[in-house]
Design a protein around this motif. Sequence first.
Motif, PDB file in Angstrom:
ATOM      1  N   MET A   1       0.804  -1.028  -0.008  1.00  0.00           N
ATOM      2  CA  MET A   1      -0.030  -0.024  -0.007  1.00  0.00           C
ATOM      3  C   MET A   1       0.918   1.290   0.012  1.00  0.00           C
ATOM      4  O   MET A   1       2.022   1.264   0.670  1.00  0.00           O
ATOM      5  N   HIS A   2       0.460   2.263  -0.636  1.00  0.00           N
ATOM      6  CA  HIS A   2       0.959   3.330  -0.585  1.00  0.00           C
ATOM      7  C   HIS A   2       0.197   4.539  -0.627  1.00  0.00           C
ATOM      8  O   HIS A   2      -0.841   4.443  -1.123  1.00  0.00           O
ATOM      9  N   VAL A   3       0.556   5.730  -0.234  1.00  0.00           N
ATOM     10  CA  VAL A   3       0.072   7.092   0.110  1.00  0.00           C
ATOM     11  C   VAL A   3       0.740   8.215  -0.531  1.00  0.00           C
ATOM     12  O   VAL A   3       1.857   8.115  -0.165  1.00  0.00           O
ATOM     13  N   THR A   4       0.032   8.899  -1.451  1.00  0.00           N
ATOM     14  CA  THR A   4       0.922  10.304  -1.793  1.00  0.00           C
ATOM     15  C   THR A   4      -0.124  11.421  -1.401  1.00  0.00           C
ATOM     16  O   THR A   4      -1.090  11.467  -1.285  1.00  0.00           O
ATOM     17  N   PHE A   5       0.909  12.407  -1.254  1.00  0.00           N
ATOM     18  CA  PHE A   5       0.611  13.714  -0.765  1.00  0.00           C
ATOM     19  C   PHE A   5       0.644  14.884  -1.841  1.00  0.00           C
ATOM     20  O   PHE A   5       0.438  16.072  -1.659  1.00  0.00           O
ATOM     21  N   LEU A  38       5.476  13.738  -2.192  1.00  0.00           N
ATOM     22  CA  LEU A  38       5.710  12.792  -0.972  1.00  0.00           C
ATOM     23  C   LEU A  38       4.915  11.527  -1.423  1.00  0.00           C
ATOM     24  O   LEU A  38       3.567  11.623  -1.304  1.00  0.00           O
ATOM     25  N   VAL A  39       5.562  10.538  -1.301  1.00  0.00           N
ATOM     26  CA  VAL A  39       4.917   9.160  -1.167  1.00  0.00           C
ATOM     27  C   VAL A  39       5.153   8.327  -0.053  1.00  0.00           C
ATOM     28  O   VAL A  39       6.480   8.222   0.168  1.00  0.00           O
ATOM     29  N   MET A  40       4.451   7.841   0.530  1.00  0.00           N
ATOM     30  CA  MET A  40       4.601   6.870   1.671  1.00  0.00           C
ATOM     31  C   MET A  40       4.381   5.454   1.322  1.00  0.00           C
ATOM     32  O   MET A  40       2.941   4.997   0.950  1.00  0.00           O
ATOM     33  N   VAL A  41       5.185   4.566   1.458  1.00  0.00           N
ATOM     34  CA  VAL A  41       4.778   3.291   0.971  1.00  0.00           C
ATOM     35  C   VAL A  41       5.241   2.207   2.053  1.00  0.00           C
ATOM     36  O   VAL A  41       6.072   2.107   3.026  1.00  0.00           O
ATOM     37  N   ALA A  42       4.154   1.439   2.326  1.00  0.00           N
ATOM     38  CA  ALA A  42       4.279   0.394   3.535  1.00  0.00           C
ATOM     39  C   ALA A  42       4.622  -0.934   3.150  1.00  0.00           C
ATOM     40  O   ALA A  42       4.624  -1.154   1.780  1.00  0.00           O
ATOM     41  N   GLN A  43       4.665  -1.846   3.737  1.00  0.00           N
ATOM     42  CA  GLN A  43       5.187  -3.165   3.315  1.00  0.00           C
ATOM     43  C   GLN A  43       4.142  -3.691   2.604  1.00  0.00           C
ATOM     44  O   GLN A  43       2.892  -3.608   3.137  1.00  0.00           O
TER      45      GLN A  43
END
Length: 152
Positions: A1-5, A38-43
Motif C-alpha cells: 500500500m502507498h499513500v501520496t501527498f 511525497l509518497v509513503m510506501v508500507a510493507q
Amino acid sequence: MHVTFTGAGRDALDAALSRAPAHWQPMLSAVRDNGCGLVMVAQGRERFVVPTDRPHIVVIGDDMAAALGPGAFHVRSLRRYLARCRLALVVAGAPLAALYGESTARAARQRQDVVIVETRPEREAEWVEHIRRHAPADIGIALATPIAQGRA
C-alpha cells in the motif's frame, strides 16, 4: 500500500502539518511550499509508481510490527525509484526531525529525489546494501542508528 501527498491542496496540507509529528513536518512543508512530491510506501508487494514531474521524497515504512527488509516491497518499483535517488536516509532508531529536515531540504532546494527508509536496527545493513546495489554510485547515504546502552 502507498499513500501520496503529491498535489494535495494547501488547506489539506496545512491541516496535516498542524497534526503531524515533528519529523513529518519538513516533508509536508516541502510539498506545500516547494512543489515536491511525497509518497509513503508500507510493507507489501504492490507496485508503486513515483512520477518524474518533480522531485520526490519517498518514505519506505519497514518499521511495522516487524522489519522485513527490501524483500517486503515491490522489487521493481523500489529499484526504479532508487535508480533516481541522490540521497538516502536509513532510520533504524528514533525519527530525528533534524535528519528528516536535511534530507527534505535536498529534495526541495537541489530538486533531487530522496528516499527515507524507516526500519529497525536488525535490517539497517540490509537496506544500506540494497541501496548501494540499486542507486547511483555517488548516492549520499545517511544513517540514524540507535546507540547501544551498556552497563557502566
